[in-house]
Design a protein around this motif. Structure first.
Motif, PDB file in Angstrom:
ATOM      1  N   UNK A 243       0.825  -1.206   0.000  1.00 21.95           N
ATOM      2  CA  UNK A 243       0.000   0.000   0.000  1.00 21.95           C
ATOM      3  C   UNK A 243       0.862   1.260   0.000  1.00 21.95           C
ATOM      4  N   UNK A 244       1.931   1.258   0.800  1.00 25.67           N
ATOM      5  CA  UNK A 244       2.821   2.421   0.868  1.00 25.67           C
ATOM      6  C   UNK A 244       3.530   2.648  -0.468  1.00 25.67           C
TER       7      UNK A 244
ATOM      8  N   UNK B 293      10.852  13.197  -3.735  1.00 26.12           N
ATOM      9  CA  UNK B 293      11.027  11.884  -3.111  1.00 26.12           C
ATOM     10  C   UNK B 293      10.752  11.932  -1.616  1.00 26.12           C
ATOM     11  N   UNK B 294      11.283  12.945  -0.940  1.00 29.33           N
ATOM     12  CA  UNK B 294      11.121  13.031   0.517  1.00 29.33           C
ATOM     13  C   UNK B 294       9.651  13.207   0.902  1.00 29.33           C
ATOM     14  N   UNK B 295       8.954  14.126   0.226  1.00 29.48           N
ATOM     15  CA  UNK B 295       7.548  14.383   0.553  1.00 29.48           C
ATOM     16  C   UNK B 295       6.684  13.171   0.214  1.00 29.48           C
ATOM     17  N   UNK B 296       6.911  12.579  -0.936  1.00 33.73           N
ATOM     18  CA  UNK B 296       6.135  11.393  -1.329  1.00 33.73           C
ATOM     19  C   UNK B 296       6.379  10.248  -0.355  1.00 33.73           C
ATOM     20  N   UNK B 297       7.637  10.091   0.069  1.00 36.13           N
ATOM     21  CA  UNK B 297       7.968   9.021   1.006  1.00 36.13           C
ATOM     22  C   UNK B 297       7.331   9.279   2.369  1.00 36.13           C
ATOM     23  N   UNK B 298       7.306  10.537   2.776  1.00 38.00           N
ATOM     24  CA  UNK B 298       6.676  10.893   4.050  1.00 38.00           C
ATOM     25  C   UNK B 298       5.185  10.531   4.034  1.00 38.00           C
ATOM     26  N   UNK B 299       4.495  10.890   2.973  1.00 36.25           N
ATOM     27  CA  UNK B 299       3.068  10.581   2.868  1.00 36.25           C
ATOM     28  C   UNK B 299       2.849   9.071   2.852  1.00 36.25           C
ATOM     29  N   UNK B 300       3.694   8.359   2.094  1.00 36.63           N
ATOM     30  CA  UNK B 300       3.586   6.899   2.043  1.00 36.63           C
ATOM     31  C   UNK B 300       3.834   6.283   3.416  1.00 36.63           C
ATOM     32  N   UNK B 301       4.778   6.856   4.157  1.00 37.93           N
ATOM     33  CA  UNK B 301       5.099   6.372   5.504  1.00 37.93           C
ATOM     34  C   UNK B 301       3.919   6.578   6.450  1.00 37.93           C
ATOM     35  N   UNK B 302       3.268   7.729   6.335  1.00 34.52           N
ATOM     36  CA  UNK B 302       2.090   8.007   7.173  1.00 34.52           C
ATOM     37  C   UNK B 302       0.950   7.056   6.814  1.00 34.52           C
TER      38      UNK B 302
END
Length: 295
Positions: free
Chosen positions: A21-22, A33-42
């Motif tokens: 899902x992430x 990359x950082x922002x997309x990864x942060x949202x995926x992590x949340x």
């Protein structure tokens, strides 16, 4: 199949589904990359949170702390689509070494879904009606964001793809040594508990003789090692806040909570506090009769 094995299979399955899902979330986002990864992590955290409610056990989140950092960074290294440098390989190796050690320790002590961390029990007992909220923010989402602040450093290192340098080597060694410290400290604590079952004794042996929380010292050292690698690439900037936040988490929240809990059942721990450094390894203030501590 034992209850422990069944529980571990459920945890593994849920974390695997959460990872899918992430990853889907990450690829659907148009951000950096950082922002997309942060949202995926949340999103990943919220997935685990929902199932912690279904299973009625917030400790489903426990392995998230150690499993996710190298998983997310390896994912980034792969999706960048370029050969990674030795600098990145060293960083990923050091972080993975720490992750495997800590995750193994969690598996070793995990029983099944009847287990619930004592800190989570405190939240639950303090306000049962709002436990779903404290579970979300205090137990899961806040730690995720604190750990992501460290992961972001690794993302920038991967994007820079630096050659191996002295600071990268030192930072990697810091992570490895920190994991070894945690391994030794946990092994000493396990041996102590086994030898002192049914007592209120306090450990005062091995690493615990010179630091009241050598395992936490190791944890914080891991993230300073990662920061040192980041510093070798980006230099000094506001991202230094990342390891500072992690350090503050242990010094001002985790350790005080732990010591308050210990003092409730072991008043003799106060004498140990007076003699032994809270965090860093340091000579004892005085040598008195031996005590023994359980963390």
């Amino acid at each position: 199949m034992t209850k422990k094995t069944q529980s571990l299979l459920i945890v593994f399955t849920l974390y695997a589904l959460g990872a899918v899902l992430a990853a889907f979330t990450f690829f659907m986002l148009p951000f950096s990359t950082v922002i997309s990864l942060l949202i995926a992590d949340v999103v990943y955290t919220l997935f685990i949170y929902v199932f912690s409610l279904i299973l009625k056990n917030a400790s489903l989140y426990d392995p998230y702390w150690s499993v996710i950092p190298p998983v997310l960074l390896i994912f980034v290294a792969v999706q960048v689509g370029q050969p990674v440098s030795m600098g990145v390989i060293f960083m990923l190796f050091g972080l993975s070494f720490w992750s495997i050690r800590l995750t193994y320790n969690w598996i070793k002590h995990w029983t099944d879904f009847t287990y619930l961390d004592w800190r989570y029990k405190n939240f639950q007992e303090a306000n049962p009606k709002l436990y779903w909220l404290s579970n979300l923010f205090a137990i899961q989402l806040t730690p995720t964001l604190i750990v992501f602040a460290q992961i972001a450093l690794g993302v920038y290192v991967i994007e820079a793809n630096p050659a191996l340098n002295l600071l990268t080597v030192i930072g990697t060694l810091m992570m490895i040594v920190a994991a070894v410290i945690q391994f030794i400290a946990d092994a000493q604590m396990d041996a102590f508990k086994e030898a002192n079952q049914g007592t209120k004794a306090c450990i005062d042996d091995g690493l615990w003789r010179y630091s009241r929380h050598p395992n936490y010292l190791g944890e914080v050292t891991v993230w300073w090692g990662l920061y040192l690698i980041y510093y070798s690439v980006e230099g000094f900037n506001p991202w230094m806040i990342s390891p500072l936040i992690m350090t503050a988490l242990f010094l001002f929240i985790s350790i005080p909570m732990m010591e308050k809990k210990i003092l409730k059942t072991r008043p003799e721990y106060k004498a140990y506090q007076d003699q032994v450094s809270m965090f860093f390894f340091w000579p004892r203030k005085q040598v008195e009769e031996q005590m023994e501590e359980t963390d």
